[in-house]
Design a protein around this motif. Structure first.
Motif, PDB file in Angstrom:
ATOM      1  N   VAL A   1     -17.550  10.547  46.881  1.00 32.11           N
ATOM      2  CA  VAL A   1     -16.862  11.437  45.952  1.00 32.11           C
ATOM      3  C   VAL A   1     -17.921  12.127  45.117  1.00 32.11           C
ATOM      4  O   VAL A   1     -18.873  11.482  44.679  1.00 32.11           O
ATOM      5  CB  VAL A   1     -15.890  10.620  45.064  1.00 32.11           C
ATOM      6  N   PRO A   2     -17.902  13.384  44.849  1.00 41.58           N
ATOM      7  CA  PRO A   2     -16.896  14.392  45.151  1.00 41.58           C
ATOM      8  C   PRO A   2     -17.217  15.233  46.392  1.00 41.58           C
ATOM      9  O   PRO A   2     -16.603  16.275  46.592  1.00 41.58           O
ATOM     10  CB  PRO A   2     -16.917  15.267  43.906  1.00 41.58           C
ATOM     11  N   HIS A   3     -18.121  14.804  47.232  1.00 45.44           N
ATOM     12  CA  HIS A   3     -18.546  15.600  48.385  1.00 45.44           C
ATOM     13  C   HIS A   3     -17.575  15.558  49.560  1.00 45.44           C
ATOM     14  O   HIS A   3     -17.692  16.370  50.471  1.00 45.44           O
ATOM     15  CB  HIS A   3     -19.930  15.140  48.852  1.00 45.44           C
ATOM     16  N   ASP A   4     -16.651  14.633  49.538  1.00 43.69           N
ATOM     17  CA  ASP A   4     -15.710  14.453  50.642  1.00 43.69           C
ATOM     18  C   ASP A   4     -14.299  14.469  50.064  1.00 43.69           C
ATOM     19  O   ASP A   4     -13.889  13.529  49.377  1.00 43.69           O
ATOM     20  CB  ASP A   4     -16.010  13.119  51.339  1.00 43.69           C
ATOM     21  N   SER A   5     -13.561  15.524  50.343  1.00 47.23           N
ATOM     22  CA  SER A   5     -12.239  15.681  49.720  1.00 47.23           C
ATOM     23  C   SER A   5     -11.259  14.603  50.175  1.00 47.23           C
ATOM     24  O   SER A   5     -10.428  14.147  49.380  1.00 47.23           O
ATOM     25  CB  SER A   5     -11.668  17.068  49.996  1.00 47.23           C
TER      26      SER A   5
ATOM     27  N   THR B   1     -17.088   3.772  47.830  1.00 49.81           N
ATOM     28  CA  THR B   1     -16.684   5.097  48.311  1.00 49.81           C
ATOM     29  C   THR B   1     -16.830   6.121  47.196  1.00 49.81           C
ATOM     30  O   THR B   1     -17.313   7.236  47.424  1.00 49.81           O
ATOM     31  CB  THR B   1     -15.234   5.063  48.837  1.00 49.81           C
ATOM     32  N   THR B   2     -16.429   5.742  45.994  1.00 44.96           N
ATOM     33  CA  THR B   2     -16.568   6.638  44.847  1.00 44.96           C
ATOM     34  C   THR B   2     -18.032   7.007  44.638  1.00 44.96           C
ATOM     35  O   THR B   2     -18.370   8.188  44.491  1.00 44.96           O
ATOM     36  CB  THR B   2     -16.011   5.986  43.568  1.00 44.96           C
TER      37      THR B   2
ATOM     38  N   VAL C   1      -9.525   7.626  47.034  1.00 47.59           N
ATOM     39  CA  VAL C   1      -9.976   6.930  45.833  1.00 47.59           C
ATOM     40  C   VAL C   1      -9.043   7.230  44.656  1.00 47.59           C
ATOM     41  O   VAL C   1      -8.651   6.320  43.920  1.00 47.59           O
ATOM     42  CB  VAL C   1     -11.441   7.325  45.515  1.00 47.59           C
ATOM     43  N   THR C   2      -8.674   8.482  44.501  1.00 52.15           N
ATOM     44  CA  THR C   2      -7.777   8.865  43.410  1.00 52.15           C
ATOM     45  C   THR C   2      -6.452   8.122  43.517  1.00 52.15           C
ATOM     46  O   THR C   2      -5.943   7.596  42.526  1.00 52.15           O
ATOM     47  CB  THR C   2      -7.549  10.384  43.402  1.00 52.15           C
TER      48      THR C   2
END
Length: 132
Positions: A52-56, A47-48, A62-63
């Motif tokens: 990420v970072p295109h999908d908040s 997923t990262t 993930v964060t």
């Protein structure tokens, strides 16, 4: 479920062998091949790499996942430092962050093929660096 397994795995003495088992999981992807014969990697790592970072929303998930992983490891490392099992020269938060980078890096690299011997040597080096 993964968090409970992680907590239970790290609630052992000595800690370093438990950490090695957790970190070798990505290096064992050759044992966890899908039906198509292709390692799928880690869901959070994938997923990262892909979202990420295109999908908040994905970034938030993930964060949180990475934060929870490092919080769990930090707690275990703090206990191991207090017991004199791991070095006290580094903050447990920094040690946990390093281990996150190791496990996620191995997971990502394993998707392109992995020299299992080199991966295990790198894991052992990271674990040995924790030795008191």
């Amino acid at each position: 479920m993964y968090e409970r397994h992680l907590i239970a795995s790290l609630d052992t003495t000595p800690l370093r062998p438990a950490l090695r088992e957790i970190l070798t999981h990505p290096a064992r992807l050759d044992e966890l091949i899908s039906d198509m014969g292709v390692p799928q990697g880690c869901l959070v790592g994938n997923t990262t790499a892909e979202l990420v970072p295109h999908d908040s929303e994905a970034t938030q998930v993930v964060t949180r996942s990475y934060r929870r992983f490092t919080d769990i490891l930090t707690d275990a490392l703090r206990r191991a430092q207090a017991a004199g099992e791991v070095t006290g020269t580094a903050r447990p938060e920094a040690q946990a962050q390093l281990l996150l980078y190791v496990v996620q890096g191995l997971s990502l690299v394993s998707r392109a093929g992995l020299d299992r011997t080199a991966a295990l040597a790198a894991i052992d080096t990271a674990i040995d660096a924790l030795r008191a």
